[in-house]
Design an enzyme around this catalytic site. Structure first.
Site, short mmCIF file in Angstrom:
data_model
loop_
_atom_site.label_atom_id
_atom_site.label_comp_id
_atom_site.label_asym_id
_atom_site.label_seq_id
_atom_site.Cartn_x
_atom_site.Cartn_y
_atom_site.Cartn_z
N SER A 206 21.83 -16.54 -8.98
CA SER A 206 22.46 -16.56 -10.30
C SER A 206 22.77 -15.13 -10.75
O SER A 206 23.44 -14.39 -10.03
CB SER A 206 21.56 -17.32 -11.28
N ASP A 300 27.36 -26.88 -8.04
CA ASP A 300 26.84 -25.93 -9.04
C ASP A 300 27.58 -26.14 -10.35
O ASP A 300 28.80 -26.07 -10.40
CB ASP A 300 27.06 -24.51 -8.51
N HIS A 331 22.93 -25.53 -8.50
CA HIS A 331 22.84 -24.09 -8.73
C HIS A 331 21.54 -23.49 -8.19
O HIS A 331 21.55 -22.43 -7.57
CB HIS A 331 22.94 -23.82 -10.24
#
Length: 389
Positions: A206, A300, A331
């Site tokens: 991320s 995601d 994700h």
């Protein structure tokens, strides 16, 4: 007498175990249930229905689950498909056993790091070393998250779990990415007598993947980078490094989607990075001289991670990068043994955030990508001594 066993009874959380039930009647229908209470007292459970074979045995590695939390042959299904659960009375089991799953191996040393500006925790395998060095980064949750670092160290790496905001005396919120902070962390790790240089690896997910790509672009110490569901542009926060400033693509919070469950779907809040107006926000991946492994979950719901990976790879020589792209994965691609987290609360948001992913596809992605990540780091940083737990 019915007996249920888990072999081995104690193991690292990313290692497979064998679950077996013996002493049943042929063709007997049973429910296998796994339950877990975490360090915060939160309860999780998974269950699967099976029919015993002619010998009165059930083995999830050989026999298909007929229903429950999953279906089909999944040796680790009772671990991979754990879900939050409200404690409730259960029927008296025919048999039960306990298994331990560890995120650090025996003899592991955890060293709190508070040197200069750097804050985090260093995990060192037992023995004199030297060990290949890795910096481990998470994202917008902030704080210090250590479980992946512990598992990587148990694979024989010296791993610095690095905090960069909302921890100790670091800024409480993320206003900018100061690359000199991450450069200081890299130099600190490489100075350690048990760390083998001259280069190191970085693993980030991320926002941590965004940082990792920037580190690979500007810091010659970074020779192997694992980028997991991140961006290839600065988003929300500028990057500063010496006299350089890379402006961010802004968040468009008015584009947040509120799901039926009241959670936030952020998949539409980012502008299209291909818009020429945002060309100055790109991380200069063409400067990368090391190797990069891009890991993408195609389901995601936080970023269009596959697009960002492809945009970064288009700037790089093909021999310097590789893409692992997983349909149905969300994700938060984590080590195997970690159940799918498709929605959760996160620091700084008023409601839970949707991460996406389908349970079975996500579990497969975690199993495959973890082995690829470890092999990638060993290939480019040198072999690491694996622990046996």
């Amino acid at each position: 007498m019915v007996e249920v066993t888990v072999t081995p009874r104690s193991s690292l959380a990313d290692r497979p175990v064998q679950v077996q039930v013996r002493g049943l009647s042929p063709s007997q229908l049973i429910t296998l249930r796994a339950s877990l209470t975490d360090e915060h007292g939160e309860c999780f459970q998974a269950r699967a229905f099976f029919r015993a074979d002619e010998a009165g045995e059930v083995d999830p590695g050989r026999h298909a689950a007929l229903g429950g939390s999953y279906t089909g042959v999944w040796p680790m299904g009772l671990f991979w498909f754990l879900q939050p659960d409200t404690p409730a009375p259960r029927p008296q089991p025919l048999a039960s056993c306990e298994a331990e799953r560890w995120y650090v191996g025996p003899g592991m040393q955890r060293v709190p790091i508070r040197e200069g500006r750097v804050r985090g925790a260093l995990f060192l395998p037992p023995g004199p070393g030297p060990f290949p060095g890795v910096i481990d980064l998470f994202g917008g949750a902030g704080g210090l998250i250590e479980f992946r670092a512990g598992l990587l160290a148990s694979r024989g790496f010296a791993v610095l779990a690095l905090a960069f905001f909302a921890y100790d005396d670091l800024p409480r919120t993320l206003t900018q990415l100061d690359l000199e902070y991450f450069e200081e962390a890299a130099e600190l790790l490489l100075r350690h007598p048990k760390v083998r240089g001259p280069g190191l690896g970085v693993v980030g997910v991320s926002k941590g993947a965004e940082v990792a790509l920037a580190m690979a672009s500007f810091l010659p110490q970074v020779v192997a980078t694992v980028w997991i569901n991140g961006t290839a542009f600065l988003h929300g926060n500028p990057l500063v490094y010496k006299d350089l400033r890379i402006p961010p693509i802004p968040y468009y919070t008015e584009r947040v989607i509120f799901t039926e469950l009241g959670a936030l779907d952020n998949s539409a809040i980012f502008a299209d990075p291909r818009d020429p107006a945002y060309s100055t926000s790109a991380i200069p991946a063409e400067k990368i001289r090391g190797k990069v492994l891009f890991v993408v979950g195609e389901a995601d719901r936080s970023f269009n991670s596959k697009l960002f990976a492809e945009l970064a790879m288009a700037r790089m020589p093909p021999e310097n990068c590789r893409l692992l792209s997983y349909p149905g994965a969300g994700h938060l691609i984590e080590p195997p043994g970690s159940p799918l987290c498709s929605i959760s609360s996160i620091r700084g948001t008023p409601r839970p955030v949707v991460w996406g992913g389908e349970a079975q596809a996500h579990a497969k992605a975690q199993e495959h990508s973890w082995q690829e990540i470890v092999q990638f780091l060993e290939l480019h940083l040198g072999p690491a001594a694996t622990m046996k737990l």
